[in-house]
Design a protein around this motif. Structure first.
Motif, short mmCIF file in Angstrom:
data_model
loop_
_atom_site.label_atom_id
_atom_site.label_comp_id
_atom_site.label_asym_id
_atom_site.label_seq_id
_atom_site.Cartn_x
_atom_site.Cartn_y
_atom_site.Cartn_z
N GLY A 158 -39.70 41.77 -43.75
CA GLY A 158 -39.77 42.78 -42.71
C GLY A 158 -38.41 43.07 -42.10
O GLY A 158 -37.43 42.36 -42.33
N GLU A 159 -38.34 44.14 -41.30
CA GLU A 159 -37.11 44.53 -40.63
C GLU A 159 -37.32 44.48 -39.12
O GLU A 159 -38.35 44.92 -38.61
CB GLU A 159 -36.70 45.94 -41.04
CG GLU A 159 -36.19 46.05 -42.46
CD GLU A 159 -35.71 47.46 -42.76
OE1 GLU A 159 -34.77 47.59 -43.54
OE2 GLU A 159 -36.27 48.42 -42.20
N VAL A 160 -36.32 43.95 -38.42
CA VAL A 160 -36.36 43.90 -36.97
C VAL A 160 -35.90 45.23 -36.41
O VAL A 160 -34.83 45.74 -36.78
CB VAL A 160 -35.48 42.76 -36.44
CG1 VAL A 160 -35.45 42.78 -34.91
CG2 VAL A 160 -35.98 41.41 -36.93
N ARG A 161 -36.71 45.82 -35.55
CA ARG A 161 -36.36 47.05 -34.86
C ARG A 161 -36.32 46.76 -33.36
O ARG A 161 -37.20 46.11 -32.81
CB ARG A 161 -37.35 48.17 -35.15
CG ARG A 161 -37.38 48.58 -36.62
CD ARG A 161 -38.30 49.77 -36.87
NE ARG A 161 -37.79 50.96 -36.22
CZ ARG A 161 -38.42 51.62 -35.23
NH1 ARG A 161 -39.58 51.18 -34.80
NH2 ARG A 161 -37.90 52.70 -34.70
N VAL A 162 -35.26 47.26 -32.71
CA VAL A 162 -35.04 47.01 -31.29
C VAL A 162 -34.81 48.35 -30.60
O VAL A 162 -34.06 49.20 -31.11
CB VAL A 162 -33.84 46.08 -31.05
CG1 VAL A 162 -33.65 45.84 -29.56
CG2 VAL A 162 -34.02 44.76 -31.78
N GLU A 163 -35.48 48.53 -29.48
CA GLU A 163 -35.23 49.70 -28.64
C GLU A 163 -35.10 49.22 -27.20
O GLU A 163 -35.72 48.24 -26.79
CB GLU A 163 -36.35 50.73 -28.77
CG GLU A 163 -36.44 51.33 -30.16
CD GLU A 163 -37.18 52.66 -30.18
OE1 GLU A 163 -37.26 53.29 -29.10
OE2 GLU A 163 -37.65 53.05 -31.25
N ALA A 164 -34.25 49.96 -26.45
CA ALA A 164 -33.96 49.55 -25.08
C ALA A 164 -33.65 50.77 -24.24
O ALA A 164 -33.37 51.85 -24.76
CB ALA A 164 -32.80 48.56 -25.05
N ALA A 165 -33.73 50.58 -22.93
CA ALA A 165 -33.41 51.64 -21.98
C ALA A 165 -32.77 51.00 -20.75
O ALA A 165 -32.93 49.80 -20.49
CB ALA A 165 -34.67 52.42 -21.60
N ALA A 166 -32.03 51.83 -20.00
CA ALA A 166 -31.32 51.32 -18.84
C ALA A 166 -31.09 52.44 -17.85
O ALA A 166 -31.19 53.63 -18.17
CB ALA A 166 -29.99 50.69 -19.27
N ILE A 167 -30.81 52.04 -16.63
CA ILE A 167 -30.30 52.94 -15.60
C ILE A 167 -28.90 52.48 -15.28
O ILE A 167 -28.70 51.39 -14.72
CB ILE A 167 -31.18 52.94 -14.34
CG1 ILE A 167 -32.56 53.52 -14.64
CG2 ILE A 167 -30.52 53.72 -13.22
CD1 ILE A 167 -33.47 53.57 -13.45
N GLY A 168 -27.92 53.28 -15.66
CA GLY A 168 -26.54 52.86 -15.50
C GLY A 168 -26.27 51.61 -16.29
O GLY A 168 -26.52 51.53 -17.49
N ALA A 169 -25.79 50.58 -15.63
CA ALA A 169 -25.47 49.32 -16.30
C ALA A 169 -26.62 48.34 -16.26
O ALA A 169 -26.47 47.20 -16.72
CB ALA A 169 -24.23 48.69 -15.65
N HIS A 170 -27.77 48.76 -15.74
CA HIS A 170 -28.88 47.84 -15.53
C HIS A 170 -29.97 48.07 -16.56
O HIS A 170 -30.65 49.11 -16.54
CB HIS A 170 -29.46 48.03 -14.13
CG HIS A 170 -28.46 47.92 -13.04
ND1 HIS A 170 -27.71 46.79 -12.81
CD2 HIS A 170 -28.06 48.84 -12.11
CE1 HIS A 170 -26.91 46.98 -11.78
NE2 HIS A 170 -27.09 48.23 -11.35
N PRO A 171 -30.20 47.14 -17.49
CA PRO A 171 -31.31 47.29 -18.45
C PRO A 171 -32.64 47.30 -17.71
O PRO A 171 -32.88 46.51 -16.78
CB PRO A 171 -31.18 46.05 -19.34
CG PRO A 171 -29.77 45.60 -19.17
CD PRO A 171 -29.38 45.94 -17.76
N THR A 172 -33.52 48.21 -18.11
CA THR A 172 -34.85 48.30 -17.51
C THR A 172 -35.97 48.08 -18.52
O THR A 172 -37.12 47.86 -18.12
CB THR A 172 -35.06 49.67 -16.85
OG1 THR A 172 -34.91 50.69 -17.86
CG2 THR A 172 -34.04 49.90 -15.75
#
Length: 650
Positions: A314-328
């Motif tokens: 399998g393949e690892v998929r990563v998604e992320a989001a942030a406000i400015g420098a702060h990961p949310t």
């Protein structure tokens, strides 16, 4: 009980032709002789029936608790006295005390009781060994308290408000990834089972959440990953594998970070702490466009994919989001290509939906009919009101007691509302149990009273009756056999690669002592509800087909169809057929008490993961429930042999 002793003296003289302690003795001599049992009537005169002698000597027991429960029980045990058979022959519904007084001793020879107890131990141990092998596929290396500390440390390193104001409320637990479980059950892609066993794509997820606001559940008695919804500003949640690797992170943005201003920060977020917690090497990840919308507002989104497939394919998929420098928001998933044809996964859900619809209609009809039957039985004075009150009281106390011990409590005014809601649900459950028992118990007493004898004696408080002990012993034996067969079926599925650990409902109860109470209470309630429902279905089929035997076959066919949904055919069908035979045998031959015990023992495995590996941190918790089942069987064996020991001594 002193009246029963006197009655025993009268019956002794009727059969033996002389008083039990002689005729010319004075008062002092009589008291001295009564310190021991009198000689058997058969030693005074020939032709005394053995059944009469046994009941006479039981009346004259020095220990009042060993004497019969009532004069009706004595009349039923004497030769030619069977009020239960007489009531049935007259076409009447026998009263509960008549059922309790049926001439069924239930005494077991010590050798038979010992053999049943040993067989129970062997089956129970075999089931635990197979369950331990299945649970070994999940990395329960760390207890939940250690995982909670790890999650708290991660939040302190990542979240913007590392110094929250006020009291922080926390909650944590386990949940089962149902989507992954369905994929494992129905034609899993190559490598997915190995990935689940290697803790890369876990069936079981540990969740941890904390909030500066009150955590008050809306739909249940405990806080969950989605109850209450994660929506208050500043709330945060982490999901991890049981081994401690980060799977997802979410922080609900707070207004003081500039969310309500028109200025959007252009600072780059720092993903390094999240990559480290997820055991991901940034050099092995390729940036790609994100495809999933984050659950909250964000001014920065990012996505990555692993450069090379892992050992499982399998393949690892990563998604992320942030406000400015702060990961949310952060989510790491292991993606496998679908290998099953589009048509094959749709067949099993269609069968499941059909079965659930039919089951819902059936039980809805039973509830409506129960209200009508309850009213009819109350008017005709056929209901066991005392037994129904005791059942309802037991259900209420059990439901509310489990809530007190295991619910998520808060020192706020909202706790009052939670208490009234829990009390209302407990009252509703008690009322439903009362209605069902008033409606259905007279039907069973009319058509299958033999299966209610030990149950009626237990409700009457005769816990030391040999028949009660025998049915508890046999119930634990049947439940252990059920456990063994169910574990064997899942071991077979694991061998086929269809599923690595299917019996995972109980992982939510891995929360210490509260989880034990939840598991034990749920097992008892489920055992009673299922046994009553199955017995009523049996009698319904018997009435339609004009035969108890044909009704048992119809019940077995229905159970086989229900248990076969999603389990395949072939060897799996053999396991399921054996389970159905055990259930039908216990329901139709052993009765309600043995069936309730058997189903409660079986549900322990569903509501709590038992095992034999003493290195597991939850081993001691499972040992408590295991010991409860073994002690119940031991008590049943000891109680069932009391009558045999008394008869042998006489």
């Amino acid at each position: 009980r002193s009246d029963l002793y006197s009655l025993g003296l009268v019956i002794y003289e009727l059969f033996a032709g002389r008083p039990a302690f002689g005729e010319s003795a004075n008062f002092v001599e009589i008291r001295q002789r009564r310190a021991s049992a009198p000689p058997p009537p058969s030693s005074q005169v020939e032709g005394v029936p053995p059944a009469a002698e046994r009941i006479i000597l039981r009346c004259l027991e020095l220990d009042p608790a060993l004497r019969p429960a009532s004069a009706l029980a004595i009349a039923a045990a004497l030769p030619g006295g069977d009020p239960l058979a007489e009531a049935l022959a007259a076409g009447e519904t026998p009263a509960p005390d008549v059922v309790a007084a049926a001439p069924k001793e239930g005494s077991l020879r010590p050798a038979v009781a010992a053999a049943a107890f040993v067989a129970m131990l062997v089956l129970f141990a075999g089931a635990l060994v197979m369950t331990s092998r299945l649970l070994a596929h999940i990395s329960f290396e760390r207890p939940p308290e250690a995982l909670a500390d790890r999650a708290r440390s991660l939040l302190e390193a990542v979240r913007p408000d590392s110094s929250p104001s006020g009291t922080v409320q926390r909650a944590w637990g386990y949940r089962v990834d149902e989507e992954l479980r369905n994929r494992l059950t129905d034609s899993p892609p190559a490598g997915l089972v190995e990935a689940a066993r290697a803790d890369r794509s876990p069936l079981v997820r540990f969740w941890y959440r904390e909030s500066d606001s009150d955590l008050l559940p809306r739909d249940g008695d405990r806080v969950g990953p989605d109850d209450p919804p994660l929506q208050n500003p500043g709330e945060r949640m982490v999901e991890m594998t049981p081994g401690g690797r980060l799977l997802s992170f979410r922080w609900v943005p707070a207004a003081h970070l500039g969310l309500l201003t028109t200025e959007i920060s252009k600072s780059s977020p720092d993903w390094a702490p999240l990559f480290a917690a997820a055991a991901l090497d940034p050099d092995e990840l390729m940036p790609e466009s994100p495809t999933t919308l984050p659950p909250d507002f964000a001014d920065h989104r990012a996505g990555w994919r692993q450069r090379h497939s892992n050992a499982e394919g399998g393949e690892v998929r990563v998604e992320a989001a942030a406000i400015g420098a702060h990961p949310t928001w952060f989510a790491s998933t292991l993606d496998f290509p679908a290998t099953a044809s589009p048509a094959s996964p749709a067949r099993a859900p269609a069968r499941q939906r059909l079965f659930l619809v039919l089951l819902g209609l059936l039980f809805g009809s039973i509830l409506v009919a129960a209200l009508w039957l309850a009213r009819r039985n109350l008017v005709a004075a056929r209901s066991d009101r005392q037994g129904a009150r005791r059942i309802a009281a037991a259900v209420f106390v059990l439901q509310l007691g489990v809530w007190v011990v295991s619910a998520h409590h808060t020192a706020t005014w909202g706790e009052i509302a939670l208490f009234f809601r829990a009390a209302a649900w407990a009252l509703l459950a008690a009322a439903i149990a009362w209605v069902l028992y008033v409606a259905l118990e007279p039907l069973l007493r009319r058509r299958a009273p033999a299966g209610l004898v030990s149950w009626t004696r237990l409700l009457a408080g005769r816990v030391r009756d040999p028949l009660v002990g025998r049915d508890v012993l046999f119930g634990v034996l049947v439940g252990s056999a059920h456990l063994f067969l169910a574990s064997g079926l899942d071991e077979w599925h694991s061998h086929l690669g269809r599923n690595s650990a299917p019996l995972l409902m109980g992982v939510q109860n891995l929360i210490g002592v509260p989880g034990l109470f939840r598991a034990g209470g749920a097992a008892l309630l489920a055992g009673f509800a299922q046994a009553m429902g199955y017995l009523v279905l049996w009698q319904l089929f018997s009435w339609l087909l004009r035969s108890n035997a044909r009704g048992a076959v119809a019940l077995g066919a229905l159970l086989f169809f229900g248990l076969s949904v999603g389990n395949g055919v072939g060897v799996s069908s053999l396991f399921i057929a054996a389970v159905v035979v055990l259930l039908v045998f216990s329901l139709t031959r052993l009765g309600l008490l043995a069936s309730v015990t058997a189903l409660a023992i079986f549900h322990l495995l569903i509501f709590f993961p038992l095992g034999t590996n003493s290195a597991n941190w939850y081993f001691e918790q499972g040992l408590v429930l295991t010991a409860a089942g073994v002690l119940a069987a031991l008590w049943g064996a000891w109680t069932a042999t009391r009558g045999a020991r008394v008869a042998a001594a006489l």
